[in-house]
Write an enzyme that holds these catalytic residues in place. Sequence first.
Site, PDB file in Angstrom:
ATOM      1  N   CYS A   1      32.507  31.839  46.233  1.00  0.00           N
ATOM      2  CA  CYS A   1      31.726  31.775  45.088  1.00  0.00           C
ATOM      3  C   CYS A   1      30.572  30.849  44.824  1.00  0.00           C
ATOM      4  O   CYS A   1      29.598  30.984  44.071  1.00  0.00           O
ATOM      5  CB  CYS A   1      32.534  31.713  43.797  1.00  0.00           C
TER       6      CYS A   1
ATOM      7  N   GLY B   1      41.969  39.455  39.596  1.00  0.00           N
ATOM      8  CA  GLY B   1      42.382  38.092  39.479  1.00  0.00           C
ATOM      9  C   GLY B   1      41.640  37.430  38.362  1.00  0.00           C
ATOM     10  O   GLY B   1      42.162  36.594  37.528  1.00  0.00           O
ATOM     11  N   THR B   2      40.333  37.748  38.184  1.00  0.00           N
ATOM     12  CA  THR B   2      39.372  36.985  37.282  1.00  0.00           C
ATOM     13  C   THR B   2      39.835  37.358  35.930  1.00  0.00           C
ATOM     14  O   THR B   2      40.029  36.597  34.820  1.00  0.00           O
ATOM     15  CB  THR B   2      38.009  37.272  37.501  1.00  0.00           C
TER      16      THR B   2
ATOM     17  N   THR C   1      41.701  53.449  30.839  1.00  0.00           N
ATOM     18  CA  THR C   1      42.248  54.189  31.852  1.00  0.00           C
ATOM     19  C   THR C   1      42.394  53.677  33.348  1.00  0.00           C
ATOM     20  O   THR C   1      41.491  52.921  33.724  1.00  0.00           O
ATOM     21  CB  THR C   1      41.580  55.690  31.847  1.00  0.00           C
TER      22      THR C   1
ATOM     23  N   GLN D   1      46.363  33.070  45.368  1.00  0.00           N
ATOM     24  CA  GLN D   1      46.506  32.594  46.754  1.00  0.00           C
ATOM     25  C   GLN D   1      47.781  32.594  47.377  1.00  0.00           C
ATOM     26  O   GLN D   1      47.999  32.667  48.753  1.00  0.00           O
ATOM     27  CB  GLN D   1      45.868  31.369  47.187  1.00  0.00           C
TER      28      GLN D   1
ATOM     29  N   SER E   1      45.647  38.983  42.718  1.00  0.00           N
ATOM     30  CA  SER E   1      44.445  39.822  42.809  1.00  0.00           C
ATOM     31  C   SER E   1      45.003  40.756  44.066  1.00  0.00           C
ATOM     32  O   SER E   1      45.302  40.349  45.190  1.00  0.00           O
ATOM     33  CB  SER E   1      43.326  38.846  43.376  1.00  0.00           C
ATOM     34  N   GLY E   2      44.534  42.090  44.013  1.00  0.00           N
ATOM     35  CA  GLY E   2      44.983  42.969  45.094  1.00  0.00           C
ATOM     36  C   GLY E   2      44.187  42.746  46.424  1.00  0.00           C
ATOM     37  O   GLY E   2      44.884  42.573  47.733  1.00  0.00           O
ATOM     38  N   HIS E   3      42.845  42.250  46.349  1.00  0.00           N
ATOM     39  CA  HIS E   3      42.011  42.422  47.647  1.00  0.00           C
ATOM     40  C   HIS E   3      42.397  41.225  48.468  1.00  0.00           C
ATOM     41  O   HIS E   3      42.010  40.818  49.473  1.00  0.00           O
ATOM     42  CB  HIS E   3      40.638  42.368  47.211  1.00  0.00           C
TER      43      HIS E   3
ATOM     44  N   ASN F   1      42.451  27.875  46.845  1.00  0.00           N
ATOM     45  CA  ASN F   1      41.957  28.574  47.679  1.00  0.00           C
ATOM     46  C   ASN F   1      41.087  28.080  48.659  1.00  0.00           C
ATOM     47  O   ASN F   1      40.942  28.612  49.696  1.00  0.00           O
ATOM     48  CB  ASN F   1      41.135  29.857  46.895  1.00  0.00           C
TER      49      ASN F   1
HETATM   50  C1  PLP Z   1      40.043  35.301  44.605  1.00  0.00           C
HETATM   51  C2  PLP Z   1      40.633  34.375  43.776  1.00  0.00           C
HETATM   52  C3  PLP Z   1      40.609  34.676  42.297  1.00  0.00           C
HETATM   53  C4  PLP Z   1      39.856  35.773  41.720  1.00  0.00           C
HETATM   54  O1  PLP Z   1      40.364  37.112  41.933  1.00  0.00           O
HETATM   55  P1  PLP Z   1      39.286  38.309  41.935  1.00  0.00           P
HETATM   56  O2  PLP Z   1      40.288  39.440  41.993  1.00  0.00           O
HETATM   57  O3  PLP Z   1      38.415  38.258  42.993  1.00  0.00           O
HETATM   58  O4  PLP Z   1      38.644  38.369  40.509  1.00  0.00           O
HETATM   59  C5  PLP Z   1      41.119  33.840  41.433  1.00  0.00           C
HETATM   60  N1  PLP Z   1      41.823  32.796  41.787  1.00  0.00           N
HETATM   61  C6  PLP Z   1      42.010  32.253  43.109  1.00  0.00           C
HETATM   62  C7  PLP Z   1      42.819  31.201  43.625  1.00  0.00           C
HETATM   63  C8  PLP Z   1      41.327  33.306  43.946  1.00  0.00           C
HETATM   64  O5  PLP Z   1      41.340  32.893  45.416  1.00  0.00           O
END
Ligand code: PLP
Length: 386
Positions: free
Chosen positions: A328, A75-76, A240, A182, A202-204, A154
């Site tokens: 963070c 996501g970053t 890749t 989110q 973001s996948g996770h 978040n």
């Molecule tokens: C977790 C999060 C991100 C960052 O995503 P990553 O994949 O961990 O870099 C960015 N924005 C929000 C609102 C998030 O909760």
Amino acid sequence: MNPNAPLIYLDNNATTQVDPAVVEEMLPYLTKFYGNPSSAYRFGKQVGDALELARQRVSRLLDCEPSEVLFTSCGTESTNTAIHAALSIDRDRQHIVTTRVEHSATLKTCELLAKRGYEITWLGVDSRGQIDLDELEAAIRPDTALVSIMWANNETGTMFPMDRIREIIRAKGVLFHSDAVQVIGKLPVRLNDGGIHFASLSGHKLHCPKGVGVLYVNRRSRFSAYMTGGGQENSRRAGTENVASIVGLGKACELAAQNIEREAVEVKAMRDQFEQSVGAQIVGVRVNGDAESRLPNTSNLAFEGIDSEALLMMLDDAGICCSAGSACTTGSLYPSHVLKAMGFTDCHARSSLRFSFGRFNSESELERTVAVLKQSVEKLRPLVVT
Ligand SMILES: *Cc1c(COP(=O)(O)O)cnc(C)c1O
């Protein structure tokens, strides 16, 4: 500390458990199908086909075209890419509008840009965490390169009125990025409706492994690559591809799309029940965030007179994971920038904990959490001298 306490994971806004169906979908791409998707032979091409299937699955969840899905590492990276693209497209535009409650991916990037001479307008929020839409409209200028506003916060779960925000920005003809990390997978979104040029995912945060993300890039908007090198992703993101994780993200998005309405209702019911029990059993608890417009899974609570770090440690001893501020900033002595922006005192901000729920939580876990919270708060409160 009880090492046998079963884990109760209530920090789903920090990261999520990988869904077993996602792992299963990924495994062949870590073992058998290791070809490079850019290779000309069939062994590579079939891997390329798997990427395209994943792209389609992601696009269905986002309600956009597959060609608008750009795979990134997180996501970053997606957020950085959107900001970089907007500033590169038109070098005469050196102004960005954003909010004081963004994730550090946006916040730190904009702070750095400010040091390099770009101009940033930081929109403040009220006690619910909402921006003033008139202030947003007034902040957009002829030299504005980008407006970057998150979809849902978040820390508090407060959701911005995205439909009205995109109308305002569209009328000004300015590029718009939304950090949608989110909201995606928690509530349905429609990127096809227009007005949004870039959106980050973001996948996770939706039951896929860490290290994969998406930047939605509207097919009609101009773009400038952040990562340069090979021609992957239609020359929009070199490097890749993280094939297995992208395949997993496709599956995670398919699962989310299938269950999103039901899951949102179920998780919200669990969250509301949790807040109700906490309120009934512990005095001096307040809910932070916008009661009218909040993610269904997020509960940010202020425990009057309590140091949230101490409470967090006691919950940890009982095997319960939640967070004080965002992941963070935990470990720092600074209270949450989001709660501070909402006008809360340091004291109120430092007494707040975030619980965020997900599909793998159960009612019995929440009952146990309320009991542990009650005990812990009772232990901590007599220590407080006011
Ligand atoms: C977790 C999060 C991100 C960052 O995503 P990553 O994949 O961990 O870099 C960015 N924005 C929000 C609102 C998030 O909760």
